[in-house]
Design an enzyme around this catalytic site. Structure first.
Site: not given
Ligand code: FPP
Length: 244
Positions: A15-17, A60, A63, A180, A186
């Protein structure tokens, strides 16, 4: 890694991208792109230190509600990942696996997923599972439906319904360490059945900043946990003494 107790199954809610990108005034997808680099590093570290199962929450069921552009960018990252990693997985003994509804993805991605799973099916060093279009509640419902069908066809007696059967139907083993990132505390519908006795590790680090060394740090923390499974501390110490 002397002194480290390596968990058999590590599961991670990445989480946190989005926040990582936002902090840098970049589009959210840049956070996912950097997050994919963390995936590479963490997979490599997990394999090297002897984790047997690593499960990553990559997408998920919920998502799908994200903006279209973000969803297609994430799917493209998955396409690139599978293309780029197929050979490396095989070479490194990584069996690729997926949980979730892959039928929700475009046909070419479904095909790619199946191909990589088939190509790496005999690899034994580590099983890497991506949770894709995944919901823990749905996974339990599916297992229950299978049981209902078996009972209806008289292939199973209700007396035979037990934890082991559900475990078998769901596939993945119990999680020992759940991580997490990003400071949220969560579970977000992830591996609900399998985390019943997992140690929960929450870190404020955002996923794109979480690398192999952070996994080691989490495992150091895990190594110091006393896992009691409902027993007393004395009972655990006695049983550990008996093992050595
Ligand atoms: C949650 O961060 C991350 C995701 C919903 C996607 C995860 C995907 C990757 C790590 C990259 C691709 C993975 C593979 C296996 C190729 P968020 O977007 O909810 O962050 P935020 O809560 O800060 O908005």
């Amino acid at each position: 890694m002397r002194g480290l107790k390596i968990p058999y199954h590590v599961a991670i809610i990445m989480d946190g991208n989005g926040r990582w990108a936002q902090k840098r005034n970049l589009p959210r997808i840049e956070g996912h792109r950097e997050g994919a680099k963390s995936v590479d590093d963490v997979v490599e570290t997990a394999r090297k230190i002897g984790v047997k199962y690593l499960t990553l929450y990559a997408f998920s069921k919920d998502n799908w509600k994200r903006p279209k552009e973000e969803v297609s960018a994430l799917i493209n990252l998955l396409r690139d990942y599978l293309k780029k990693e197929k050979e490396r997985m095989k070479k490194n003994g990584i069996r690729f696996n997926v949980v979730g509804d892959i039928k929700d993805f475009p046909k070419d991605v479904q095909k790619q997923i199946k191909e990589v799973m088939e190509y790496t099916k005999d690899c034994e060093k580590m099983t890497l599972t991506l949770a894709l279009s995944y919901s823990g509640k749905n996974e339990i419902v599916k297992a229950v439906k299978k049981i209902a069908q078996l009972v209806k066809k008289k292939k199973l007696s209700p007396k035979e319904i037990c934890q082991e059967l559900l475990q078998k139907l769901m596939g993945l083993p119990d999680v020992e360490l759940l991580i997490r990132t990003s400071g949220e505390m969560r579970i977000s519908d992830f591996l609900l059945w399998q985390i019943s006795y997992a140690e929960l590790y929450f870190t404020k680090k955002l996923w794109p900043d979480f690398r192999g060394k952070d996994l080691i740090k989490a495992i150091r923390w895990f190594s110091k946990r006393e896992r009691r499974f409902g027993m007393t501390s004395e009972q655990i110490k006695k049983s550990e003494g008996e093992k050595t």
